[in-house]
Scaffold this motif. Structure first.
Motif, PDB file in Angstrom:
ATOM      1  N   THR A   9      29.822   8.082 -31.622  1.00 13.77           N
ATOM      2  CA  THR A   9      28.371   8.245 -31.619  1.00 13.77           C
ATOM      3  C   THR A   9      27.656   6.922 -31.376  1.00 13.77           C
ATOM      4  O   THR A   9      26.679   6.867 -30.647  1.00 13.77           O
ATOM      5  CB  THR A   9      27.902   8.832 -32.970  1.00 13.77           C
ATOM      6  N   ALA A  10      28.136   5.858 -32.018  1.00 11.05           N
ATOM      7  CA  ALA A  10      27.519   4.534 -31.859  1.00 11.05           C
ATOM      8  C   ALA A  10      28.520   3.471 -32.270  1.00 11.05           C
ATOM      9  O   ALA A  10      29.499   3.745 -32.961  1.00 11.05           O
ATOM     10  CB  ALA A  10      26.262   4.419 -32.719  1.00 11.05           C
ATOM     11  N   ILE A  11      28.235   2.256 -31.819  1.00  8.81           N
ATOM     12  CA  ILE A  11      29.040   1.106 -32.224  1.00  8.81           C
ATOM     13  C   ILE A  11      28.081  -0.039 -32.511  1.00  8.81           C
ATOM     14  O   ILE A  11      27.039  -0.158 -31.870  1.00  8.81           O
ATOM     15  CB  ILE A  11      30.080   0.747 -31.144  1.00  8.81           C
ATOM     16  N   ALA A  12      28.421  -0.856 -33.498  1.00 13.86           N
ATOM     17  CA  ALA A  12      27.551  -1.965 -33.889  1.00 13.86           C
ATOM     18  C   ALA A  12      28.377  -3.204 -34.187  1.00 13.86           C
ATOM     19  O   ALA A  12      29.532  -3.110 -34.606  1.00 13.86           O
ATOM     20  CB  ALA A  12      26.729  -1.585 -35.118  1.00 13.86           C
ATOM     21  N   ILE A  13      27.752  -4.362 -33.968  1.00 23.62           N
ATOM     22  CA  ILE A  13      28.347  -5.646 -34.319  1.00 23.62           C
ATOM     23  C   ILE A  13      27.479  -6.272 -35.396  1.00 23.62           C
ATOM     24  O   ILE A  13      26.279  -6.465 -35.202  1.00 23.62           O
ATOM     25  CB  ILE A  13      28.450  -6.580 -33.096  1.00 23.62           C
ATOM     26  N   ILE A  14      28.100  -6.560 -36.520  1.00 20.25           N
ATOM     27  CA  ILE A  14      27.399  -7.139 -37.660  1.00 20.25           C
ATOM     28  C   ILE A  14      27.971  -8.529 -37.896  1.00 20.25           C
ATOM     29  O   ILE A  14      29.194  -8.699 -37.956  1.00 20.25           O
ATOM     30  CB  ILE A  14      27.565  -6.252 -38.911  1.00 20.25           C
ATOM     31  N   GLU A  15      27.088  -9.519 -37.999  1.00 22.26           N
ATOM     32  CA  GLU A  15      27.524 -10.897 -38.167  1.00 22.26           C
ATOM     33  C   GLU A  15      27.005 -11.484 -39.475  1.00 22.26           C
ATOM     34  O   GLU A  15      25.875 -11.214 -39.887  1.00 22.26           O
ATOM     35  CB  GLU A  15      27.017 -11.762 -37.013  1.00 22.26           C
ATOM     36  N   LYS A  16      27.859 -12.292 -40.111  1.00 20.76           N
ATOM     37  CA  LYS A  16      27.481 -13.031 -41.310  1.00 20.76           C
ATOM     38  C   LYS A  16      27.498 -14.506 -40.946  1.00 20.76           C
ATOM     39  O   LYS A  16      28.510 -15.003 -40.429  1.00 20.76           O
ATOM     40  CB  LYS A  16      28.466 -12.746 -42.442  1.00 20.76           C
ATOM     41  N   ASP A  17      26.379 -15.211 -41.216  1.00 19.85           N
ATOM     42  CA  ASP A  17      26.330 -16.618 -40.841  1.00 19.85           C
ATOM     43  C   ASP A  17      26.703 -17.533 -42.011  1.00 19.85           C
ATOM     44  O   ASP A  17      27.005 -17.068 -43.107  1.00 19.85           O
ATOM     45  CB  ASP A  17      24.972 -16.985 -40.236  1.00 19.85           C
ATOM     46  N   LYS A  18      26.680 -18.837 -41.755  1.00 25.24           N
ATOM     47  CA  LYS A  18      27.113 -19.824 -42.746  1.00 25.24           C
ATOM     48  C   LYS A  18      26.251 -19.824 -44.001  1.00 25.24           C
ATOM     49  O   LYS A  18      26.690 -20.248 -45.057  1.00 25.24           O
ATOM     50  CB  LYS A  18      27.124 -21.219 -42.119  1.00 25.24           C
ATOM     51  N   THR A  19      25.013 -19.328 -43.892  1.00 24.41           N
ATOM     52  CA  THR A  19      24.120 -19.287 -45.057  1.00 24.41           C
ATOM     53  C   THR A  19      24.332 -18.021 -45.887  1.00 24.41           C
ATOM     54  O   THR A  19      23.728 -17.861 -46.936  1.00 24.41           O
ATOM     55  CB  THR A  19      22.642 -19.339 -44.628  1.00 24.41           C
ATOM     56  N   GLY A  20      25.167 -17.092 -45.380  1.00 26.63           N
ATOM     57  CA  GLY A  20      25.411 -15.832 -46.072  1.00 26.63           C
ATOM     58  C   GLY A  20      24.533 -14.687 -45.589  1.00 26.63           C
ATOM     59  O   GLY A  20      24.683 -13.559 -46.053  1.00 26.63           O
ATOM     60  N   ALA A  21      23.627 -14.968 -44.666  1.00 28.69           N
ATOM     61  CA  ALA A  21      22.764 -13.921 -44.116  1.00 28.69           C
ATOM     62  C   ALA A  21      23.586 -12.985 -43.241  1.00 28.69           C
ATOM     63  O   ALA A  21      24.439 -13.426 -42.461  1.00 28.69           O
ATOM     64  CB  ALA A  21      21.627 -14.533 -43.307  1.00 28.69           C
ATOM     65  N   VAL A  22      23.336 -11.677 -43.364  1.00 34.30           N
ATOM     66  CA  VAL A  22      24.063 -10.668 -42.602  1.00 34.30           C
ATOM     67  C   VAL A  22      23.058  -9.905 -41.743  1.00 34.30           C
ATOM     68  O   VAL A  22      22.011  -9.479 -42.230  1.00 34.30           O
ATOM     69  CB  VAL A  22      24.816  -9.698 -43.546  1.00 34.30           C
ATOM     70  N   ASP A  23      23.400  -9.735 -40.448  1.00 30.07           N
ATOM     71  CA  ASP A  23      22.475  -9.108 -39.523  1.00 30.07           C
ATOM     72  C   ASP A  23      23.244  -8.255 -38.514  1.00 30.07           C
ATOM     73  O   ASP A  23      24.368  -8.591 -38.149  1.00 30.07           O
ATOM     74  CB  ASP A  23      21.686 -10.189 -38.774  1.00 30.07           C
ATOM     75  N   CYS A  24      22.623  -7.178 -38.092  1.00 30.39           N
ATOM     76  CA  CYS A  24      23.188  -6.372 -37.006  1.00 30.39           C
ATOM     77  C   CYS A  24      22.805  -7.059 -35.701  1.00 30.39           C
ATOM     78  O   CYS A  24      21.650  -7.032 -35.286  1.00 30.39           O
ATOM     79  CB  CYS A  24      22.653  -4.944 -37.064  1.00 30.39           C
ATOM     80  N   ALA A  25      23.783  -7.678 -35.068  1.00 27.08           N
ATOM     81  CA  ALA A  25      23.535  -8.471 -33.867  1.00 27.08           C
ATOM     82  C   ALA A  25      23.407  -7.616 -32.612  1.00 27.08           C
ATOM     83  O   ALA A  25      22.741  -8.016 -31.645  1.00 27.08           O
ATOM     84  CB  ALA A  25      24.653  -9.486 -33.682  1.00 27.08           C
ATOM     85  N   TRP A  26      24.039  -6.428 -32.619  1.00 22.42           N
ATOM     86  CA  TRP A  26      24.056  -5.598 -31.414  1.00 22.42           C
ATOM     87  C   TRP A  26      24.504  -4.201 -31.786  1.00 22.42           C
ATOM     88  O   TRP A  26      25.345  -4.025 -32.664  1.00 22.42           O
ATOM     89  CB  TRP A  26      25.031  -6.208 -30.402  1.00 22.42           C
ATOM     90  N   SER A  27      23.936  -3.208 -31.114  1.00 21.32           N
ATOM     91  CA  SER A  27      24.431  -1.838 -31.271  1.00 21.32           C
ATOM     92  C   SER A  27      24.191  -1.067 -29.984  1.00 21.32           C
ATOM     93  O   SER A  27      23.296  -1.392 -29.209  1.00 21.32           O
ATOM     94  CB  SER A  27      23.752  -1.123 -32.442  1.00 21.32           C
ATOM     95  N   TYR A  28      25.017  -0.058 -29.776  1.00 18.87           N
ATOM     96  CA  TYR A  28      24.845   0.825 -28.629  1.00 18.87           C
ATOM     97  C   TYR A  28      25.313   2.221 -28.991  1.00 18.87           C
ATOM     98  O   TYR A  28      26.432   2.368 -29.498  1.00 18.87           O
ATOM     99  CB  TYR A  28      25.626   0.335 -27.410  1.00 18.87           C
ATOM    100  N   PRO A  29      24.527   3.236 -28.749  1.00 23.91           N
ATOM    101  CA  PRO A  29      23.098   3.060 -28.487  1.00 23.91           C
ATOM    102  C   PRO A  29      22.425   2.499 -29.724  1.00 23.91           C
ATOM    103  O   PRO A  29      23.064   2.346 -30.773  1.00 23.91           O
ATOM    104  CB  PRO A  29      22.625   4.475 -28.182  1.00 23.91           C
TER     105      PRO A  29
END
Length: 109
Positions: A9-29
């Motif tokens: 149905t969908a795929i997403a890339i979630i990234e955690k940075d050096k500060t500990g912040a987590v964000d969805c960097a990309w998804s499709y759709p």
């Protein structure tokens, strides 16, 4: 095709940075804000490896791995796939391959 047979149905890339912040960097759709928040919250539950969960009839598969300076400032990457079908072995294999490709290229496409 492989993805059609699995009903991806969908795929997403979630990234955690050096500060500990987590964000969805990309998804499709693109995914809605509620689903994105659920994926982000669940992606932080496991440090590395494959796991899955279910939310409102949709299976969510996750593959998390550490990032080694391929993507500036990113220390961990989680690839997540959403499907109505329960196929953990297939999604584990798919996400592991996609994760390796993403970490090698720093590009989702």
């Amino acid at each position: 095709s492989f993805c059609v047979a699995m009903e991806l149905t969908a795929i997403a890339i979630i990234e955690k940075d050096k500060t500990g912040a987590v964000d969805c960097a990309w998804s499709y759709p693109s995914i809605d804000a509620t689903t994105e928040e659920i994926l982000i919250n669940r992606s932080t539950l496991h440090p590395n490896g494959f796991f899955f969960s279910k939310h409102k009839g949709a299976w969510q598969y996750f593959f998390t791995t550490s990032s080694t300076d391929v993507i500036a400032g990113v220390v961990q990457v989680t690839l997540s796939a959403i499907s109505p079908k329960f196929h953990p072995e297939k999604f584990s294999a798919l996400l592991e391959v996609l994760s390796a490709q993403y970490l090698a290229s720093a590009s989702p496409v």
